[in-house]
Design an enzyme around this catalytic site. Structure first.
Site, mmCIF file in Angstrom:
data_model
loop_
_atom_site.group_PDB
_atom_site.id
_atom_site.type_symbol
_atom_site.label_atom_id
_atom_site.label_comp_id
_atom_site.label_asym_id
_atom_site.label_seq_id
_atom_site.Cartn_x
_atom_site.Cartn_y
_atom_site.Cartn_z
ATOM 1 N N PRO A 222 1.780 -6.903 0.488
ATOM 2 C CA PRO A 222 1.140 -8.232 0.439
ATOM 3 C C PRO A 222 0.323 -8.373 -0.845
ATOM 4 O O PRO A 222 -0.803 -7.900 -0.942
ATOM 5 C CB PRO A 222 0.247 -8.241 1.684
ATOM 6 C CG PRO A 222 -0.032 -6.795 1.971
ATOM 7 C CD PRO A 222 1.167 -6.033 1.505
ATOM 8 N N ASP A 393 -2.227 -4.680 -3.961
ATOM 9 C CA ASP A 393 -1.627 -4.504 -2.638
ATOM 10 C C ASP A 393 -2.763 -4.576 -1.623
ATOM 11 O O ASP A 393 -3.612 -3.683 -1.550
ATOM 12 C CB ASP A 393 -0.926 -3.142 -2.577
ATOM 13 C CG ASP A 393 -0.202 -2.897 -1.261
ATOM 14 O OD1 ASP A 393 -0.472 -3.633 -0.290
ATOM 15 O OD2 ASP A 393 0.608 -1.957 -1.194
ATOM 16 N N HIS A 394 -2.783 -5.650 -0.828
ATOM 17 C CA HIS A 394 -3.914 -5.889 0.081
ATOM 18 C C HIS A 394 -3.981 -4.862 1.206
ATOM 19 O O HIS A 394 -4.989 -4.781 1.920
ATOM 20 C CB HIS A 394 -3.823 -7.303 0.659
ATOM 21 C CG HIS A 394 -5.162 -7.958 0.814
ATOM 22 N ND1 HIS A 394 -6.313 -7.255 1.125
ATOM 23 C CD2 HIS A 394 -5.540 -9.255 0.691
ATOM 24 C CE1 HIS A 394 -7.329 -8.098 1.199
ATOM 25 N NE2 HIS A 394 -6.895 -9.313 0.927
ATOM 26 N N ARG A 395 -2.945 -4.063 1.376
ATOM 27 C CA ARG A 395 -3.010 -2.989 2.364
ATOM 28 C C ARG A 395 -3.987 -1.911 1.932
ATOM 29 O O ARG A 395 -4.502 -1.148 2.767
ATOM 30 C CB ARG A 395 -1.623 -2.372 2.564
ATOM 31 C CG ARG A 395 -0.570 -3.319 3.125
ATOM 32 C CD ARG A 395 0.799 -2.681 3.156
ATOM 33 N NE ARG A 395 1.262 -2.295 1.814
ATOM 34 C CZ ARG A 395 2.441 -1.727 1.579
ATOM 35 N NH1 ARG A 395 3.275 -1.486 2.603
ATOM 36 N NH2 ARG A 395 2.806 -1.421 0.353
ATOM 37 N N VAL A 396 -4.239 -1.836 0.617
ATOM 38 C CA VAL A 396 -5.070 -0.769 0.064
ATOM 39 C C VAL A 396 -6.336 -1.318 -0.584
ATOM 40 O O VAL A 396 -7.431 -0.795 -0.384
ATOM 41 C CB VAL A 396 -4.283 0.047 -0.986
ATOM 42 C CG1 VAL A 396 -5.100 1.236 -1.475
ATOM 43 C CG2 VAL A 396 -2.951 0.505 -0.424
#
Length: 421
Positions: A222, A393-396
């Site tokens: 994302p 990367d919005h996961r990180v």
């Protein structure tokens, strides 16, 4: 006992290789360490080394043909050894399985474009025909492959402008010449026939890999984007003085690489990777520098960039870029990037966004340095300004983390002397 030589996996994204040239022929004596062939992968042209002693008994792939990783390409054994049973066994093991593409027409290559048009082919007037670029007395240089392709196409290679060292004509010069000639014919055909025409360009291995990797990244990660403007007045003023004393010309991009490496050390949450079940925090800084090449994009890596002076970074980036253009990068040259920089500023692009080079968490897109009016101390003045955009990367990475990183990067670049300490 005869040994099977299989197509090795020469890069992390390689699915097949194309045999560019065989350096050994059936019947040749082979010693471990000999180079059997040159193999074109999705990232470079590499040498296929033999790890066996013996005689080359069988070659199963012709030049310019593609082979899937782990498929048989040759057999080495004792002189006169019977390999018929071995070949039969291999053929039987593949029976009923869809055969892999084995020719350059089945696996896209960049040897030459395919022109699809009407059946009307006009005659090119003498004035339109290319004239020899070299006089008979000139010393002329051309690679064997370029000469071979030109001869097959029926062209006088002395008509072709070389782009290699000392004006040497290389493969891409011949293919470009052929493509340009086809375009000229296409234009004449279209004008005379009034029919629509088009030109199909086969996908290279590199382009296929780029498409697959970037699509996977865009779908899986994302992305969100943060853009900041950086005052480049001090960098613009400092560079000419630096280059008076530097052994190699230092570019703005070299300073950006150094500043980014230092900023990553201060913000370890950016220097990370998403590994599905965990987040990896790198304690080293390896900066990937995107390089545009004829077939697509390569990302050679400056390892331990935070520990290297700007002059060394400059020299290394130039060398890696040259190797990328010549498709001579080794796996060590493009492996292990913890962060990537993509710079289109030299092409006049003001700002853009990049797709993250997974598994890394971020990539920095660098725009052009522009002289624009800004407000400073309540006055309108002229200043050099550069925009950079961080893809995360919005996961990180969260927005605040990315913003703090950009703030540090801005501070370092706006005070460029700190990069030299």
């Amino acid at each position: 006992m005869a040994e099977l030589i299989k197509m090795p996996k020469m890069s992390d994204t390689m699915q097949h290789g194309i045999i560019s040239r065989w350096l050994k022929q059936v019947g040749d004596k082979i010693v471990a360490g000999d180079i059997l062939a040159e193999v074109e992968t999705d990232k470079a042209t590499m040498e296929l080394e033999s790890y066996e002693d013996g005689t080359l008994l069988y070659v199963g792939v012709s030049e310019k043909s593609a082979v899937l990783v782990d498929d048989i390409i040759a057999i080495i054994g004792a002189p006169g050894e019977d390999i018929s049973d071995l070949l039969a066994e291999q053929a039987a093991s593949k029976e009923g399985v869809q055969s892999a593409p084995t020719t350059a027409s089945e696996i896209p290559s960049t040897t030459s474009p395919i022109f699809v048009a009407t059946a009307i082919v006009p005659t090119i007037e003498p004035a339109d025909q290319p004239q020899p670029l070299h006089q008979p007395s000139d010393r002329f240089f051309a690679s064997p492959l370029a000469k071979k392709i030109a001869k097959e196409q029926g062209y006088d290679i002395t008509q072709i402008q070389g782009s290699g060292v000392s004006g040497r004509v290389i493969k891409k010069d011949v293919t470009h010449f052929f493509a340009n000639l086809l375009n000229k014919v296409a234009g004449l055909t279209a004008r005379l026939s009034g029919k629509e025409t088009y030109q199909d360009q086969p996908l290279s291995s590199m382009r296929q890999t780029t498409a697959r990797v970037l699509t996977a990244s865009k779908v899986a990660a994302p992305h969100f984007y943060l853009t900041i403007s950086i005052n480049m007045d001090k960098v613009v003023a400092l560079r000419p003085e630096l280059n008076i004393h530097a052994a190699t010309k230092i570019s703005i991009n070299d300073l950006i690489v150094k500043a980014t490496a230092l900023a990553l050390k201060r913000h370890p949450k950016i220097n990370t990777a998403w590994l599905e079940d965990k987040i990896r925090f790198y304690q080293h800084v390896h900066i990937g520098v995107a390089v545009a090449v004829e077939d697509g994009l390569l990302v050679p890596v400056v390892h331990f960039a935070d520990q290297k002076p700007v002059a060394e970074i400059s020299k290394e980036v130039k060398l890696l870029s040259q190797k990328a253009q010549q498709k001579k990068l080794t796996p060590q040259d493009y492996a292990g990037a913890t962060f990537t920089i993509s710079n289109l500023g030299m092409l006049g692009v003001e700002s853009f966004t990049s797709i993250i080079n997974l598994p890394a968490s971020c990539i920095l897109a660098v725009g052009a340095v522009q002289q624009i009016p800004i407000v400073q101390d309540n006055q309108i003045v002229s200043a050099y300004v550069m925009k950079v955009t961080l893809s995360c990367d919005h996961r990180v990475v969260d927005g605040a983390v990315g913003a703090l990183f950009l703030s540090t990067l801005k501070e370092l670049i706006e005070q460029p002397l700190s990069l030299l300490l």
